[in-house]
Write an enzyme that holds these catalytic residues in place. Structure first.
Site, PDB file in Angstrom:
ATOM      1  N   TYR A  23       0.853  -1.182   0.000  1.00 51.56           N
ATOM      2  CA  TYR A  23       0.000   0.000   0.000  1.00 51.56           C
ATOM      3  C   TYR A  23       0.889   1.232   0.000  1.00 51.56           C
ATOM      4  CZ  TYR A  23      -3.540   3.396   1.549  1.00 51.56           C
ATOM      5  OH  TYR A  23      -4.389   4.470   1.661  1.00 51.56           O
ATOM      6  N   ASP A  52       9.323   2.987  -0.167  1.00 50.65           N
ATOM      7  CA  ASP A  52       8.268   3.591   0.635  1.00 50.65           C
ATOM      8  C   ASP A  52       8.453   3.117   2.076  1.00 50.65           C
ATOM      9  OD1 ASP A  52       6.032   4.392   1.942  1.00 50.65           O
ATOM     10  OD2 ASP A  52       4.593   3.628   0.477  1.00 50.65           O
ATOM     11  N   LYS A  56       4.133   9.071   8.836  1.00 48.89           N
ATOM     12  CA  LYS A  56       3.804   8.530  10.153  1.00 48.89           C
ATOM     13  C   LYS A  56       4.708   9.116  11.261  1.00 48.89           C
ATOM     14  CE  LYS A  56       0.980   4.978   8.344  1.00 48.89           C
ATOM     15  NZ  LYS A  56       1.072   4.175   7.136  1.00 48.89           N
TER      16      LYS A  56
HETATM   17  C1  LIG Z   1       0.345   4.647   5.744  1.00 48.97           C
HETATM   18  C2  LIG Z   1       1.110   4.401   4.497  1.00 48.97           C
HETATM   19  C3  LIG Z   1       1.018   5.251   3.384  1.00 48.97           C
HETATM   20  C4  LIG Z   1      -0.015   6.356   3.287  1.00 48.97           C
HETATM   21  O1  LIG Z   1       0.167   7.346   4.212  1.00 48.97           O
HETATM   22  P1  LIG Z   1      -1.086   8.307   4.546  1.00 48.97           P
HETATM   23  O2  LIG Z   1      -0.492   9.328   5.448  1.00 48.97           O
HETATM   24  O3  LIG Z   1      -2.123   7.444   5.171  1.00 48.97           O
HETATM   25  O4  LIG Z   1      -1.537   8.895   3.256  1.00 48.97           O
HETATM   26  C5  LIG Z   1       1.854   5.045   2.320  1.00 48.97           C
HETATM   27  N1  LIG Z   1       2.736   4.031   2.328  1.00 48.97           N
HETATM   28  C6  LIG Z   1       2.845   3.178   3.355  1.00 48.97           C
HETATM   29  C7  LIG Z   1       3.853   2.099   3.311  1.00 48.97           C
HETATM   30  C8  LIG Z   1       2.015   3.328   4.470  1.00 48.97           C
HETATM   31  O5  LIG Z   1       2.091   2.438   5.476  1.00 48.97           O
END
Ligand SMILES: *Cc1c(COP(=O)(O)O)cnc(C)c1O
Length: 436
Positions: free
Chosen positions: A145, A240, A268
């Site tokens: 994701y 990511d 995060k």
């Molecule tokens: C949470 C997450 C996102 C998205 O971040 P948001 O602040 O919710 O838009 C993207 N990549 C990874 C790996 C994530 O865990």
């Protein structure tokens, strides 16, 4: 028996106001068939709902709260910052400070830009990769994701997996067509695609430790294949690390596995519980971004002083004490070992994965290596386990496709109580299976 009377009423009310009663899908508890507790407050490792139930929290706002909730230093810094004004739309020293801090922890990031969410970070990193290479196609991996931008909402994990919507209506077919999805940890199919189409690929984006199909660990040869193939074909490798950053290890999955990407996305933790994320990498790539270069990206609240303050203070807390993240990892190891032992005692087969201060548990007798393995695990058993844990005051993410997070505020006693509760929950799973 857990009383959720106030939460039940609040949820009903919220459903008349917001789609599904929530502002982000997984919060609705759809897959585990119970009412989501509405939260009134949180402190340290615990979280309290509006009925007055207090839980040991392993959601940690889905990752950010590595220093625990309402850490006194973060609260004080925020109070002082708020009194100086909440947003100026102009440069501040805080932005340079957090940039320098992030660069010092992630040396592969030579320049970076702050944004407001992980979604924005990955979307913008892709734009840079496409703008720089002049290519449109990207590769992502099933169950990873990267936020909800159109080109990335294809075979995505997290809420999209929980709700069985790997491809969302509203994503143009033409956009999805430029996203090639491949199985995670499958170097063979990746190599085959790169050998055939490598020179058409703008970027390969990956969660170097995957946390949105439950926690799935990378095979080192897989990450190595990503690096060598992108290098050979002039494609940009984007890690990511929005979730695994500062968690797999302080310096991220890239340090832990010794693979240097061209670009990195963070989020995060770097907002310390406020909305902040970042993308960055090689200076020659980031110098293509407006106004230094032609690739446009902007944000009214980007680099917001409150978000920068919470992020800076959180990063200070976890770096000033060099053993901070090591300690949280050790606590997590105690917990995962306890979970495995309790499951074995109850005769329930589980696959428990851990990476630093993250862990997750699948009800399966196989090692989970990709999204197909994760999807094949017993989700009904997970719902039974989840409900039992909630009843016992343990607040877990309400889906096997989500990862659990431990913070520096979790105590030995928290861990011990969680392991005990898991013993009861596994027994509930065993008797549920007998009755099925
Ligand atoms: C949470 C997450 C996102 C998205 O971040 P948001 O602040 O919710 O838009 C993207 N990549 C990874 C790996 C994530 O865990």
């Amino acid at each position: 028996m857990l009383t959720l009377t106030h939460s039940q009423a609040a949820f009903k009310d919220a459903q008349s106001l917001m789609p599904g009663g929530v502002n982000s899908p997984v919060r609705s508890y759809g897959r585990v068939r119970c009412t989501p507790p509405f939260i009134a407050s949180a402190k340290g490792s615990s979280i309290t709902d509006i009925d007055g139930n207090t839980y040991i929290d392993y959601v940690g706002s889905w990752g950010p709260m590595i220093a625990g909730h309402a850490h006194p230093r973060v609260v004080k810094a925020l109070q002082e910052a708020a009194a100086r004004g909440t947003s100026y739309g102009a440069p501040t020293l805080l932005e340079s400070e957090i940039a320098r801090l992030i660069k010092s922890i992630y040396p592969s990031i030579e320049k970076l830009r702050m944004v407001n969410s992980g979604t924005e970070a990955t979307m913008s990193a892709l734009r840079v990769a496409r703008g720089f290479t002049g290519r449109d196609k990207i590769i992502k991996f099933q169950g990873c994701y990267h936020g909800h931008a159109d080109s990335l909402l294809v075979s995505a994990g997290s809420g999209a997996a929980t709700f069985g919507q790997p491809d969302s209506p509203g994503v143009p077919a033409a956009t999805a067509a430029d996203t090639i999805t491949l199985p995670y940890n499958d170097s063979k199919s990746f190599n085959r695609i790169m050998d055939g189409f490598g020179n058409d690929i703008a970027a390969v984006i990956v969660e170097p430790v995957a946390g949105n199909m439950g926690l799935v660990l990378p095979e080192e040869s897989f990450l190595q294949a990503l690096r060598s193939q992108t290098q050979a074909h002039g494609a940009i490798l984007i890690f990511d690390e929005v979730m695994c950053g500062f968690r797999t290890a302080l310096h991220g999955a890239q340090a832990y596995y010794g693979i240097t990407p061209d670009m990195t996305c963070l989020g995060k933790i770097i907002g310390g519980g406020l909305p902040a994320a970042a993308y960055g990498g090689k200076a020659y790539l980031m110098d293509c971004v407006s106004p230094a270069g032609p690739i446009y990206q902007a944000g009214t609240l980007s680099g917001n002083p409150l978000a920068m303050t919470a992020g800076i203070e959180t990063l200070r807390i976890i770096t000033e004490d060099p053993s901070y993240t090591v300690r949280v990892t050790a606590h997590t190891t105690t917990l995962t070992e306890g979970l495995r032992q309790k499951a074995a005692e109850a005769g329930v087969a589980v696959c428990v994965h851990q990476s630093g201060s993250m862990f997750s548990l699948f009800f399966t007798d196989k090692d989970v290596k990709n999204f197909a393995d994760s999807s094949a695990a017993d989700q009904d058993a997970f719902a039974v386990y989840f409900q039992s844990m909630l009843e016992q005051g343990i607040y877990l993410p309400p889906s096997q496709f989500e990862t659990c997070f431990v913070s520096g505020a979790h105590t030995d006693d928290d861990i011990r109580r969680t392991i005990e509760a898991a013993g009861t929950a596994f027994a509930a799973v065993a008797s549920y299976r007998q009755s099925r």
